[in-house]
Design an enzyme around this catalytic site. Structure first.
Site, PDB file in Angstrom:
ATOM      1  N   GLY A 187       0.767  -1.250   0.000  1.00 42.23           N
ATOM      2  CA  GLY A 187       0.000   0.000   0.000  1.00 42.23           C
ATOM      3  C   GLY A 187       0.794   1.293   0.000  1.00 42.23           C
ATOM      4  CD  GLU A 209       1.116   0.733   7.063  1.00 44.23           C
ATOM      5  OE1 GLU A 209       1.400   0.580   5.863  1.00 44.23           O
ATOM      6  OE2 GLU A 209       0.687  -0.186   7.778  1.00 44.23           O
ATOM      7  CG  ASP A 264      -8.004   0.177  10.223  1.00 45.67           C
ATOM      8  OD1 ASP A 264      -8.791   1.101  10.461  1.00 45.67           O
ATOM      9  OD2 ASP A 264      -8.390  -0.984   9.964  1.00 45.67           O
ATOM     10  CE  LYS A 290      -9.466   3.588   7.361  1.00 51.89           C
ATOM     11  NZ  LYS A 290     -10.062   2.272   7.052  1.00 51.89           N
TER      12      LYS A 290
HETATM   13  P1  IMP Z   1      -3.928  -2.149  11.008  1.00 52.19           P
HETATM   14  O1  IMP Z   1      -2.976  -3.225  11.359  1.00 52.19           O
HETATM   15  O2  IMP Z   1      -5.338  -2.476  11.401  1.00 52.19           O
HETATM   16  O3  IMP Z   1      -3.508  -0.781  11.508  1.00 52.19           O
HETATM   17  O4  IMP Z   1      -4.024  -2.143   9.462  1.00 52.19           O
HETATM   18  C1  IMP Z   1      -3.217  -1.460   8.680  1.00 52.19           C
HETATM   19  C2  IMP Z   1      -3.312  -1.954   7.258  1.00 52.19           C
HETATM   20  O5  IMP Z   1      -4.651  -2.320   6.893  1.00 52.19           O
HETATM   21  C3  IMP Z   1      -2.941  -0.835   6.324  1.00 52.19           C
HETATM   22  O6  IMP Z   1      -1.573  -0.863   6.081  1.00 52.19           O
HETATM   23  C4  IMP Z   1      -3.741  -1.163   5.094  1.00 52.19           C
HETATM   24  O7  IMP Z   1      -3.006  -2.038   4.277  1.00 52.19           O
HETATM   25  C5  IMP Z   1      -4.956  -1.884   5.603  1.00 52.19           C
HETATM   26  N1  IMP Z   1      -6.096  -0.956   5.645  1.00 52.19           N
HETATM   27  C6  IMP Z   1      -6.624  -0.350   6.712  1.00 52.19           C
HETATM   28  N2  IMP Z   1      -7.624   0.463   6.383  1.00 52.19           N
HETATM   29  C7  IMP Z   1      -7.735   0.376   5.036  1.00 52.19           C
HETATM   30  C8  IMP Z   1      -8.584   1.014   4.075  1.00 52.19           C
HETATM   31  O8  IMP Z   1      -9.458   1.861   4.383  1.00 52.19           O
HETATM   32  N3  IMP Z   1      -8.388   0.678   2.772  1.00 52.19           N
HETATM   33  C9  IMP Z   1      -7.451  -0.235   2.391  1.00 52.19           C
HETATM   34  N4  IMP Z   1      -6.611  -0.832   3.246  1.00 52.19           N
HETATM   35  C10 IMP Z   1      -6.760  -0.539   4.566  1.00 52.19           C
HETATM   36 MG    MG Z   2      -0.670  -1.999   4.506  1.00 54.12          MG
END
Ligand code: IMP
Ligand code: MG
Length: 179
Positions: free
Chosen positions: A46, A101, A105, A133
């Site tokens: 990403g 990054e 999320d 977020k």
């Molecule tokens: P976390 O481990 O939940 O913080 O997730 C992070 C990863 O989830 C990011 O690096 C993204 O690859 C993916 N991700 C989180 N939100 C989105 C979104 O709204 N669209 C696409 N990918 C997302």
């Molecule tokens: Mg990612």
């Protein structure tokens, strides 16, 4: 709900992203002004567009490396289990590191990556995330530089995908599923 039909509503324009990237790069260049070399670590996949734009605005000696972690698969739900799919090519001990990054999320990915990289004893380790977020956070973690804080929407574009699609959009949009 049928998740195959959706539209992408505009959220952040290519122009706003470019302006923000310039500011972030300036701040990062100032912070690491005395570095011998900054190793910019992009989290695949990403961050590939963001890192490409960001490094070109950095006024520092830079190396680029990549790390790939397991992702959400093809869905929109976080698995919370983070695995390393592709490790760095280079050593980072005693080095200055900037992790790049796309989105923070729940925070699980970043938490895992930071603790892994810190265990390798870098000199300084900082994180720059394009999107944040905060309302979705489940672990106590924040990036040192954030491009944009966004609400709890599923976004795509500028490298970010939904089921591997839409990475090639120049802007960032939010997914709206159609009935
Ligand atoms: P976390 O481990 O939940 O913080 O997730 C992070 C990863 O989830 C990011 O690096 C993204 O690859 C993916 N991700 C989180 N939100 C989105 C979104 O709204 N669209 C696409 N990918 C997302
Ligand atoms: Mg990612």
């Amino acid at each position: 709900m049928d998740h195959s039909h959706y539209v992408v509503d505009p959220m952040i324009s290519a122009k706003s992203i470019a302006a923000r990237v310039e500011v972030l790069a300036h701040e990062i260049s100032e912070y690491f002004a005395d570095t011998e070399k900054l190793i910019v670590v992009g989290l695949l996949r990403g961050s590939f567009v963001f890192i490409a734009d960001l490094v070109r605005e950095l006024d520092l000696p830079v190396e680029v490396d990549f790390l790939e972690t397991s992702s959400y698969g093809d869905g929109v739900q976080s698995t919370r289990e983070v695995r390393i799919l592709k490790d760095l090519r280079g050593e980072i001990q005693g080095r200055d590191i900037l992790v790049v990054e796309d989105i923070v999320d729940t925070g699980y990915t970043l938490k895992h990556v930071i603790s892994l990289l810190k265990s390798r004893d870098p000199k300084r380790l900082k994180v720059c995330a394009l999107l944040d977020k905060p309302s979705r956070r489940e672990v106590d973690i924040t990036a040192d530089w954030i491009g944009f804080e966004i609400p709890d929407e599923f976004v795509v574009g500028y490298g970010i995908d939904y089921a591997q699609r839409n990475r090639n959009l120049s802007h960032i949009g939010k997914i709206r599923f159609l009935e």
